[in-house]
Design an enzyme around this catalytic site. Structure first.
Site, PDB file in Angstrom:
ATOM      1  N   LYS A 105       0.855  -1.197   0.000  1.00  0.00           N
ATOM      2  CA  LYS A 105       0.000   0.000   0.000  1.00  0.00           C
ATOM      3  C   LYS A 105       0.884   1.238   0.000  1.00  0.00           C
ATOM      4  O   LYS A 105       1.904   1.271   0.692  1.00  0.00           O
ATOM      5  CB  LYS A 105      -0.916  -0.025   1.230  1.00  0.00           C
ATOM      6  CG  LYS A 105      -1.927   1.123   1.280  1.00  0.00           C
ATOM      7  CD  LYS A 105      -2.894   0.985   2.461  1.00  0.00           C
ATOM      8  CE  LYS A 105      -3.928   2.107   2.484  1.00  0.00           C
ATOM      9  NZ  LYS A 105      -4.915   1.969   3.575  1.00  0.00           N
ATOM     10  N   SER A 147      -9.960   2.111   2.578  1.00  0.00           N
ATOM     11  CA  SER A 147      -9.087   2.914   1.755  1.00  0.00           C
ATOM     12  C   SER A 147      -8.029   2.098   1.018  1.00  0.00           C
ATOM     13  O   SER A 147      -7.398   2.602   0.086  1.00  0.00           O
ATOM     14  CB  SER A 147      -8.358   3.949   2.624  1.00  0.00           C
ATOM     15  OG  SER A 147      -7.520   3.294   3.559  1.00  0.00           O
ATOM     16  N   SER A 161     -10.376  -0.277   6.744  1.00  0.00           N
ATOM     17  CA  SER A 161      -9.776  -0.227   5.408  1.00  0.00           C
ATOM     18  C   SER A 161      -9.093  -1.491   4.920  1.00  0.00           C
ATOM     19  O   SER A 161      -8.699  -1.557   3.761  1.00  0.00           O
ATOM     20  CB  SER A 161      -8.777   0.919   5.330  1.00  0.00           C
ATOM     21  OG  SER A 161      -9.468   2.120   5.193  1.00  0.00           O
TER      22      SER A 161
HETATM   23  N1  GLN Z   1     -13.507   4.445   5.827  1.00  0.00           N
HETATM   24  C1  GLN Z   1     -12.943   4.953   7.041  1.00  0.00           C
HETATM   25  C2  GLN Z   1     -12.521   6.391   6.853  1.00  0.00           C
HETATM   26  O1  GLN Z   1     -12.809   6.937   5.844  1.00  0.00           O
HETATM   27  C3  GLN Z   1     -11.787   4.103   7.477  1.00  0.00           C
HETATM   28  C4  GLN Z   1     -10.566   4.331   6.667  1.00  0.00           C
HETATM   29  C5  GLN Z   1      -9.408   3.489   7.131  1.00  0.00           C
HETATM   30  O2  GLN Z   1      -9.570   2.486   7.800  1.00  0.00           O
HETATM   31  N2  GLN Z   1      -8.214   3.953   6.814  1.00  0.00           N
HETATM   32  O3  GLN Z   1     -11.936   6.981   7.685  1.00  0.00           O
END
Ligand code: GLN
Length: 494
Positions: free
Chosen positions: A76, A151, A175
């Site tokens: 990532k 994400s 995410s």
């Molecule tokens: N979808 C969540 C957010 O927008 C979690 C994102 C994540 O776990 N990095 O913050």
């Protein structure tokens, strides 16, 4: 070969049935074909990857290979990797080449794994659809009109489309698990503090945790053996003995107590997703598990609490991107203040700005007690709900996401609808607990295409080996985790 487990690939490499250079080249070819459409990778460096593969082949020949030596892993783009562009999905860091390695990267390097490339992601890991990336959205390999989740959407699509042997992700509120559910693979968010955050670009430091995204629980266990471990450069890294995460994979599940939180099966859960999850739970009963009804009464508060705390931490973490210390600098400005303002206005996307505004607001003197402090108090109550629940069960199960993959563009203009994607995952981060999502079946999307559904497994602190055992046993009697999307709209390489 692209559908082989990490263990099988390791054996093939050891027996010299394939070299790491050949294996890496095969994945690079597949990326060449698929990536222009899917957009899972945002940085590739074939020379670097192949040089690592060559080094791995020498190590294998010398007989000093570790389990992941020579295996191509996608990283990532939140992890700093020396000499690699590391953007965190943002224009702010679009030209940043990392001068050092994140702990996770150096662990994979030491294991002899090949860094196959950096994967696309929501900007600064803020999002649930990968649509906030400065480098464009990622397509879900099961249906190109849909999002892969976020994400860690690039890693998710890369695993699902077999454009890597496995990938890394990070999970601040879901995410790893939500994209695992939407793309049909196995993803694990470890207990907070088990994997070092050193060199991992910070979003919300008290919640961020890196973990494996792979085809199976066994693959995740092998990755955890590389990723986990104490690192003095992260003050929240936990000093614990090294664990072998594969040690319990083959234990039978007789007598396993599975807690089903009634709040996870209430309004808001798609009926078809619920059916798939219930069928998976029935399978666990056949494997000898005992079902216990439990309650996590503060589940409904986890989204509001997270969207106070995560933006608060983000607003502080992202203050370093001012065009001087870090990040994009505007080309034209009148004075210092104007330079700060223009650099940040140009460098950050809309979702990141929204979070910075919310975070700064909830931390401001007049509102701190009403929002930030209150949210911290409720965070404690959420952790206590789990503490109580784990007196009655060994693992908790439920959906990982409330729906299957949604259409690109469907939720971008409705932040609250987007935030609700993490309703079943966020409480785990707030409590610091480990959670995973495993493929549990398919449900027909609105246009009839079969879309993957994930089953979430939540464990007690440091119970990753047991969770992996619970997932692995299910994967011995089902084959959902071996299914891969038919990418027949494109020329297949493999
Ligand atoms: N979808 C969540 C957010 O927008 C979690 C994102 C994540 O776990 N990095 O913050």
């Amino acid at each position: 070969m692209i559908n082989c487990s990490l263990k099988a690939l390791g054996q093939m490499l050891a027996k010299k049935q394939v070299s790491s250079v050949e294996l890496t080249q095969e994945f690079l070819n597949r990326i060449d074909t698929l990536n222009p459409e899917i957009n899972a990778y945002i940085a590739l460096d074939k020379n670097k990857s192949l040089a690592q593969a060559k080094a791995a082949d020498i190590r294998i020949a010398a007989g000093s290979a570790a389990p992941l030596t020579g295996i191509p892993i996608a990283q990532k783009d939140i992890f700093c990797a020396t000499g690699w562009k590391t953007t965190c999905g943002s224009k702010m860091l679009a030209n940043f080449v990392a001068p050092y390695d994140a702990h996770v990267i150096s662990q994979f390097d030491a294991a002899g794994a090949v860094n196959l490339g950096k994967t696309n992601m929501d900007e600064f890991a803020m999002g649930s659809s990968n649509e906030t990336s400065y480098f464009g959205g990622v397509k879900n390999p099961w249906d190109f009109t849909r999002v892969p989740g976020g994400s860690s959407g690039g890693s998710a699509a890369a695993v699902a489309a077999r454009m890597c042997a496995a990938a890394t992700g990070t999970d601040t509120g879901g995410s790893i698990r939500q994209p695992a559910s939407l793309c049909g693979f196995t993803g694990l968010k470890p207990t907070y503090g088990v994997v070092s955050r050193y060199g991992m670009i910070a979003f919300a430091s008290s919640l961020d945790q890196a973990g494996p995204m792979a085809k199976s629980a066994e693959d995740c266990a092998l990755m955890m053996n590389v990723m986990a471990g104490f690192d003095e450069r992260d003050s929240t890294s936990l000093q614990r003995d090294k664990e072998d995460y594969t040690r319990d994979l083959n234990k039978p599940l007789n007598g396993l107590r599975v807690g089903l939180p009634k709040e996870f099966f209430a309004d808001g859960l798609d009926a078809n997703v619920a059916k798939v999850v219930e069928t998976a739970i029935a399978e666990y009963k056949k494997l000898g598990a005992e079902i216990v009804e439990i309650s996590l009464p503060n589940t409904g508060l986890s989204i509001p609490v997270y969207y106070v705390l995560a933006p608060a931490e983000a607003s502080s973490n992202l203050s370093r991107y001012d065009g001087v210390r870090y990040g994009h600098r505007a080309a034209e400005y009148t004075d210092l203040m104007d330079m700060y303002c223009k650099s940040r206005a140009e460098g950050f996307g809309a979702e990141v700005k929204r979070r910075i505004l919310i975070g700064t607001y909830v931390l401001s003197a007049g509102y701190y007690d009403a929002y930030y402090l209150k949210a911290q108090q409720i965070r404690r109550l959420i952790a206590q709900d789990f503490e109580e629940a784990f007196k009655h069960c060994d693992v908790i199960m439920g959906p990982a996401a409330p729906s299957t993959a949604f259409k690109a563009g469907e939720k971008v203009d409705d932040p609250v609808a987007m935030y609700l994607q993490d309703i079943y995952t966020i409480s785990t981060n707030l409590a610091g607990l480990p959670g995973m999502s495993i493929p549990a079946g398919f449900s027909a999307g609105s246009d009839g295409k079969a879309l993957p559904v994930g089953l979430q497994i939540i464990g007690n602190y440091f119970d990753e080996a047991r969770m992996l055992n619970v997932a692995h046993q299910y994967q011995q009697v089902t084959d959902w985790h071996t299914r891969m999307p038919e990418l027949n709209t494109l020329k297949e390489v493999a």
